[in-house]
Scaffold this motif. Structure first.
Motif, short mmCIF file in Angstrom:
data_model
loop_
_atom_site.label_atom_id
_atom_site.label_comp_id
_atom_site.label_asym_id
_atom_site.label_seq_id
_atom_site.Cartn_x
_atom_site.Cartn_y
_atom_site.Cartn_z
N MET A 1 61.46 21.77 12.17
CA MET A 1 62.68 21.08 12.55
C MET A 1 63.86 21.76 11.84
O MET A 1 63.80 22.03 10.65
CB MET A 1 62.59 19.60 12.15
N SER A 2 64.91 22.02 12.59
CA SER A 2 66.10 22.63 11.99
C SER A 2 66.83 21.61 11.13
O SER A 2 66.63 20.40 11.25
CB SER A 2 67.02 23.15 13.08
N LEU A 3 67.69 22.12 10.27
CA LEU A 3 68.50 21.24 9.43
C LEU A 3 69.41 20.37 10.29
O LEU A 3 69.59 19.18 10.02
CB LEU A 3 69.31 22.09 8.44
N GLN A 4 69.96 20.94 11.34
CA GLN A 4 70.80 20.18 12.26
C GLN A 4 70.01 19.02 12.88
O GLN A 4 70.49 17.88 12.93
CB GLN A 4 71.35 21.08 13.35
N GLN A 5 68.80 19.29 13.31
CA GLN A 5 67.96 18.23 13.90
C GLN A 5 67.62 17.16 12.87
O GLN A 5 67.59 15.97 13.20
CB GLN A 5 66.67 18.83 14.46
N ALA A 6 67.36 17.56 11.63
CA ALA A 6 67.05 16.59 10.57
C ALA A 6 68.24 15.67 10.31
O ALA A 6 68.08 14.46 10.15
CB ALA A 6 66.65 17.32 9.29
N ILE A 7 69.44 16.24 10.29
CA ILE A 7 70.65 15.44 10.09
C ILE A 7 70.83 14.47 11.25
O ILE A 7 71.07 13.27 11.04
CB ILE A 7 71.88 16.36 9.93
N GLU A 8 70.68 14.95 12.46
CA GLU A 8 70.81 14.08 13.64
C GLU A 8 69.81 12.94 13.60
O GLU A 8 70.16 11.78 13.85
CB GLU A 8 70.59 14.89 14.92
N GLU A 23 77.32 19.09 14.92
CA GLU A 23 77.58 20.46 15.34
C GLU A 23 77.40 21.41 14.16
O GLU A 23 77.95 21.17 13.09
CB GLU A 23 79.01 20.59 15.86
N ASN A 24 76.63 22.45 14.38
CA ASN A 24 76.49 23.49 13.37
C ASN A 24 77.67 24.44 13.53
O ASN A 24 77.77 25.17 14.52
CB ASN A 24 75.17 24.24 13.56
N HIS A 38 77.21 24.74 7.40
CA HIS A 38 78.46 24.03 7.68
C HIS A 38 78.27 23.17 8.93
O HIS A 38 77.96 23.70 10.00
CB HIS A 38 79.59 25.03 7.95
N PHE A 39 78.48 21.87 8.78
CA PHE A 39 78.27 20.95 9.89
C PHE A 39 79.46 20.03 10.10
O PHE A 39 80.17 19.69 9.15
CB PHE A 39 77.02 20.09 9.65
N LYS A 40 79.63 19.62 11.33
CA LYS A 40 80.63 18.62 11.71
C LYS A 40 79.88 17.45 12.33
O LYS A 40 79.12 17.63 13.30
CB LYS A 40 81.61 19.21 12.71
N VAL A 41 80.08 16.26 11.78
CA VAL A 41 79.43 15.05 12.28
C VAL A 41 80.50 14.13 12.86
O VAL A 41 81.50 13.83 12.20
CB VAL A 41 78.68 14.31 11.15
N THR A 42 80.28 13.71 14.09
CA THR A 42 81.11 12.67 14.70
C THR A 42 80.18 11.50 14.97
O THR A 42 79.19 11.64 15.68
CB THR A 42 81.75 13.16 16.01
#
Length: 114
Positions: A1-8, A23-24, A38-42
């Motif tokens: 699992m990618s870091l982006q997927q883990a955050i989501e 968003e990565n 670097h991530f952007k979370v909405t």
């Protein structure tokens, strides 16, 4: 699992979100290709109703503590209650362009001081 997927996944499990995007944005920064730094979370969730910005951010940082202690260098948070999201036009602000960090600062010397 990618870091982006883990955050989501963590945020989706923690909040009854109306809207969630992660968003990565690493490619916009001075990092190696395919980085996840670097991530952007909405995030739009009813839990944020009546909460100030600091409390909202603290709740997200608690949930993502492991990721923040690991490879995440920057996390842009755009968090709204459903009413605020409606009033915003249902869009988070665009992230600014990277200015290149300290490597573009002529006064910077690696390992030294200014």
């Amino acid at each position: 699992m990618s870091l982006q997927q883990a955050i989501e996944q963590k945020l989706a499990n923690a909040f009854a979100s109306y809207h969630l995007t992660v968003e990565n944005e690493s490619h916009k920064h001075n990092v190696p290709p395919n980085s996840e730094t670097h991530f952007k979370v909405t995030l739009v969730a009813p839990e944020f109703e009546g909460q100030g910005k600091v409390k909202r951010h603290q709740s997200i940082y608690r949930i993502l503590a492991e990721e923040m202690a690991g490879g995440v260098h920057a996390l842009a948070l755009h968090v709204y209650s459903p009413k605020e999201w409606q009033a915003s036009g249902q869009a988070a602000p665009e992230s600014p362009n990277c200015m290149g960090g300290s490597k573009n600062d002529p006064a910077f010397t690696p390992g030294g001081s200014r």
